[in-house]
Design a protein around this motif. Sequence first.
Motif, PDB file in Angstrom:
ATOM      1  N   ASP A 159      28.857 -45.365  -2.055  1.00 12.95           N
ATOM      2  CA  ASP A 159      27.717 -44.472  -2.301  1.00 12.95           C
ATOM      3  C   ASP A 159      26.723 -44.533  -1.145  1.00 12.95           C
ATOM      4  O   ASP A 159      26.182 -43.502  -0.723  1.00 12.95           O
ATOM      5  CB  ASP A 159      27.023 -44.816  -3.621  1.00 12.95           C
ATOM      6  CG  ASP A 159      27.883 -44.470  -4.833  1.00 12.95           C
ATOM      7  OD1 ASP A 159      28.814 -43.653  -4.696  1.00 12.95           O
ATOM      8  OD2 ASP A 159      27.613 -45.035  -5.920  1.00 12.95           O
ATOM      9  N   ASP A 160      26.481 -45.743  -0.634  1.00 14.52           N
ATOM     10  CA  ASP A 160      25.577 -45.896   0.513  1.00 14.52           C
ATOM     11  C   ASP A 160      26.140 -45.164   1.734  1.00 14.52           C
ATOM     12  O   ASP A 160      25.407 -44.468   2.448  1.00 14.52           O
ATOM     13  CB  ASP A 160      25.383 -47.371   0.860  1.00 14.52           C
ATOM     14  CG  ASP A 160      24.708 -48.155  -0.254  1.00 14.52           C
ATOM     15  OD1 ASP A 160      23.742 -47.622  -0.842  1.00 14.52           O
ATOM     16  OD2 ASP A 160      25.155 -49.282  -0.525  1.00 14.52           O
ATOM     17  N   ALA A 161      27.434 -45.318   1.960  1.00 14.75           N
ATOM     18  CA  ALA A 161      28.077 -44.682   3.111  1.00 14.75           C
ATOM     19  C   ALA A 161      27.963 -43.160   3.022  1.00 14.75           C
ATOM     20  O   ALA A 161      27.609 -42.495   3.996  1.00 14.75           O
ATOM     21  CB  ALA A 161      29.543 -45.102   3.206  1.00 14.75           C
ATOM     22  N   LEU A 162      28.278 -42.623   1.843  1.00 12.84           N
ATOM     23  CA  LEU A 162      28.215 -41.172   1.674  1.00 12.84           C
ATOM     24  C   LEU A 162      26.788 -40.653   1.838  1.00 12.84           C
ATOM     25  O   LEU A 162      26.571 -39.580   2.418  1.00 12.84           O
ATOM     26  CB  LEU A 162      28.786 -40.773   0.317  1.00 12.84           C
ATOM     27  CG  LEU A 162      30.291 -41.018   0.154  1.00 12.84           C
ATOM     28  CD1 LEU A 162      30.733 -40.711  -1.270  1.00 12.84           C
ATOM     29  CD2 LEU A 162      31.084 -40.203   1.153  1.00 12.84           C
ATOM     30  N   ALA A 163      25.821 -41.406   1.340  1.00  8.76           N
ATOM     31  CA  ALA A 163      24.416 -40.997   1.500  1.00  8.76           C
ATOM     32  C   ALA A 163      24.034 -40.973   2.977  1.00  8.76           C
ATOM     33  O   ALA A 163      23.360 -40.035   3.437  1.00  8.76           O
ATOM     34  CB  ALA A 163      23.501 -41.947   0.722  1.00  8.76           C
ATOM     35  N   LEU A 164      24.472 -41.961   3.716  1.00 12.29           N
ATOM     36  CA  LEU A 164      24.169 -42.009   5.151  1.00 12.29           C
ATOM     37  C   LEU A 164      24.818 -40.837   5.890  1.00 12.29           C
ATOM     38  O   LEU A 164      24.197 -40.227   6.762  1.00 12.29           O
ATOM     39  CB  LEU A 164      24.635 -43.338   5.751  1.00 12.29           C
ATOM     40  CG  LEU A 164      23.828 -44.557   5.317  1.00 12.29           C
ATOM     41  CD1 LEU A 164      24.553 -45.845   5.700  1.00 12.29           C
ATOM     42  CD2 LEU A 164      22.435 -44.515   5.940  1.00 12.29           C
ATOM     43  N   VAL A 165      26.042 -40.513   5.545  1.00 16.56           N
ATOM     44  CA  VAL A 165      26.723 -39.382   6.185  1.00 16.56           C
ATOM     45  C   VAL A 165      26.028 -38.083   5.824  1.00 16.56           C
ATOM     46  O   VAL A 165      25.779 -37.237   6.688  1.00 16.56           O
ATOM     47  CB  VAL A 165      28.218 -39.342   5.783  1.00 16.56           C
ATOM     48  CG1 VAL A 165      28.860 -38.032   6.215  1.00 16.56           C
ATOM     49  CG2 VAL A 165      28.965 -40.522   6.383  1.00 16.56           C
ATOM     50  N   ASN A 166      25.682 -37.917   4.560  1.00 12.79           N
ATOM     51  CA  ASN A 166      25.015 -36.681   4.128  1.00 12.79           C
ATOM     52  C   ASN A 166      23.686 -36.473   4.841  1.00 12.79           C
ATOM     53  O   ASN A 166      23.295 -35.329   5.098  1.00 12.79           O
ATOM     54  CB  ASN A 166      24.821 -36.674   2.608  1.00 12.79           C
ATOM     55  CG  ASN A 166      26.114 -36.390   1.872  1.00 12.79           C
ATOM     56  OD1 ASN A 166      26.985 -35.714   2.388  1.00 12.79           O
ATOM     57  ND2 ASN A 166      26.241 -36.917   0.668  1.00 12.79           N
ATOM     58  N   GLU A 167      22.998 -37.548   5.169  1.00 13.10           N
ATOM     59  CA  GLU A 167      21.728 -37.435   5.900  1.00 13.10           C
ATOM     60  C   GLU A 167      21.927 -36.834   7.294  1.00 13.10           C
ATOM     61  O   GLU A 167      21.001 -36.258   7.867  1.00 13.10           O
ATOM     62  CB  GLU A 167      21.070 -38.811   6.048  1.00 13.10           C
ATOM     63  CG  GLU A 167      20.494 -39.372   4.778  1.00 13.10           C
ATOM     64  CD  GLU A 167      19.980 -40.803   4.957  1.00 13.10           C
ATOM     65  OE1 GLU A 167      19.864 -41.276   6.112  1.00 13.10           O
ATOM     66  OE2 GLU A 167      19.701 -41.440   3.930  1.00 13.10           O
ATOM     67  N   GLN A 168      23.120 -36.967   7.840  1.00 14.11           N
ATOM     68  CA  GLN A 168      23.386 -36.505   9.204  1.00 14.11           C
ATOM     69  C   GLN A 168      23.750 -35.028   9.285  1.00 14.11           C
ATOM     70  O   GLN A 168      23.825 -34.460  10.374  1.00 14.11           O
ATOM     71  CB  GLN A 168      24.502 -37.342   9.840  1.00 14.11           C
ATOM     72  CG  GLN A 168      24.165 -38.813   9.946  1.00 14.11           C
ATOM     73  CD  GLN A 168      22.852 -39.059  10.669  1.00 14.11           C
ATOM     74  OE1 GLN A 168      22.618 -38.518  11.757  1.00 14.11           O
ATOM     75  NE2 GLN A 168      21.977 -39.838  10.063  1.00 14.11           N
ATOM     76  N   PHE A 169      23.960 -34.402   8.140  1.00 10.54           N
ATOM     77  CA  PHE A 169      24.296 -32.983   8.105  1.00 10.54           C
ATOM     78  C   PHE A 169      23.137 -32.215   7.482  1.00 10.54           C
ATOM     79  O   PHE A 169      22.624 -32.588   6.433  1.00 10.54           O
ATOM     80  CB  PHE A 169      25.570 -32.747   7.281  1.00 10.54           C
ATOM     81  CG  PHE A 169      26.815 -33.248   7.963  1.00 10.54           C
ATOM     82  CD1 PHE A 169      27.494 -32.442   8.852  1.00 10.54           C
ATOM     83  CD2 PHE A 169      27.287 -34.528   7.717  1.00 10.54           C
ATOM     84  CE1 PHE A 169      28.631 -32.903   9.487  1.00 10.54           C
ATOM     85  CE2 PHE A 169      28.423 -34.999   8.344  1.00 10.54           C
ATOM     86  CZ  PHE A 169      29.089 -34.176   9.241  1.00 10.54           C
TER      87      PHE A 169
END
Length: 122
Positions: free
Chosen positions: A105-115
């Motif tokens: 969940d942390d990883a996906l949140a970090l990736v989503n912040e970049q888009f």
Amino acid sequence: MLLVDPRSPVPPFEQIRVQILQLIQDGSMAPENRLPTVRKLAADLGLAPNTVARAYRELELNGAIETRGRHGTFVAAHDDPVHQQAQKVAREFAHQIRALGLGRDDALALVNEQFPAPVTGR
């Protein structure tokens, strides 16, 4: 087939690399297609052989092409090299996230912040 713009701020080796990737992705260069020799392409484009050699090295590192010794350089026989490179980056990212003690969940949140958020038409 390939064109290099000497006025472009993009280095010639990068222009070659990007154009070859595009030709592979759109199917213009199919798996197992033989690429011109470094010297031939350099002569055709009016570039130093080292410039073309660097583009080929970068493409080979990414798995888009493969050199078979004296037989030449060919488009790699496997799936889309861009997708393969993206999978490699994703594996490395997941490994680093786990090493930091974070979860999916942390990883996906970090990736989503970049888009950027998609723009909806209202």
